[in-house]
Design a protein around this motif. Structure first.
Motif, PDB file in Angstrom:
ATOM      1  N   ARG A   9      28.211  12.063  46.659  1.00 55.63           N
ATOM      2  CA  ARG A   9      29.609  11.621  46.655  1.00 55.63           C
ATOM      3  C   ARG A   9      29.861  10.601  47.767  1.00 55.63           C
ATOM      4  N   ARG A  30      39.648   6.514  45.552  1.00 55.51           N
ATOM      5  CA  ARG A  30      39.827   7.689  44.698  1.00 55.51           C
ATOM      6  C   ARG A  30      39.933   7.307  43.231  1.00 55.51           C
ATOM      7  N   ASP A  35      35.083  11.604  38.172  1.00 54.92           N
ATOM      8  CA  ASP A  35      35.719  12.909  38.364  1.00 54.92           C
ATOM      9  C   ASP A  35      36.468  12.933  39.695  1.00 54.92           C
ATOM     10  N   PRO A  36      37.514  12.098  39.852  1.00 53.62           N
ATOM     11  CA  PRO A  36      38.166  11.903  41.150  1.00 53.62           C
ATOM     12  C   PRO A  36      38.693  13.188  41.786  1.00 53.62           C
ATOM     13  N   PRO A  37      38.347  13.394  43.044  1.00 53.07           N
ATOM     14  CA  PRO A  37      38.910  14.530  43.782  1.00 53.07           C
ATOM     15  C   PRO A  37      40.350  14.205  44.209  1.00 53.07           C
ATOM     16  N   THR A  38      40.976  15.106  44.914  1.00 55.72           N
ATOM     17  CA  THR A  38      42.330  14.854  45.408  1.00 55.72           C
ATOM     18  C   THR A  38      42.296  13.756  46.471  1.00 55.72           C
ATOM     19  N   ALA A  41      41.079  15.107  49.718  1.00 56.03           N
ATOM     20  CA  ALA A  41      39.622  15.294  49.744  1.00 56.03           C
ATOM     21  C   ALA A  41      38.917  13.967  50.025  1.00 56.03           C
ATOM     22  N   VAL A  42      39.426  12.898  49.441  1.00 58.61           N
ATOM     23  CA  VAL A  42      38.850  11.568  49.701  1.00 58.61           C
ATOM     24  C   VAL A  42      39.031  11.204  51.172  1.00 58.61           C
TER      25      VAL A  42
END
Length: 127
Positions: A9, A30, A35-38, A41-42
């Motif tokens: 990632r 992001r 499958d983008p995280p929040t 999280a980024v």
């Protein structure tokens, strides 16, 4: 910059920054991740990358933008080395042959490749 151990990632984030144009906000990154995280999280991953020395940030208006610390040319060499090692067992010849066989090339592109091969041969003879 020496080689830094990066997760899949983290490497993807750096690839996105280079693809965008060498600087990007957390939201821009992001949006382009698989499958983008929040958003948070980024931001956390960017902070981790910054702690590892892989990116730095600067203020641009009211937000931070992130920039890779490795020059694009060095990142390109590193990515090519990984690609050749992982998919072609370290064989540059197999990698180039795969590109030649798997892609459609115009006569102009093939001629340019031939010129580059001849240039490399000349440089090697002179050294």
């Amino acid at each position: 910059m020496t080689s830094i151990a990066l997760s899949r990632r983290e490497r993807e984030i750096l690839d996105v920054i280079f693809a965008i144009g060498e600087e990007a906000s957390a939201e821009e990154i992001r949006e382009r991740l698989s499958d983008p995280p929040t958003y948070s999280a980024v931001r956390a991953m960017l902070a981790k990358l910054e702690a590892k020395g892989a990116v730095k940030h600067k203020e641009k208006g009211l937000r931070y933008v992130y920039l890779p610390t490795m020059p694009r040319a060095k990142a390109r060499r590193s990515a090519l080395r990984r690609l050749v090692d992982v998919f072609f067992g370290g064989s540059k010849e197999q990698a180039v042959t795969a590109l030649l066989n798997d892609e459609k090339w115009s006569d102009d592109e093939l001629e340019e490749l031939q010129k580059q091969i001849e240039r490399v041969r000349q440089e090697r003879r002179q050294s």
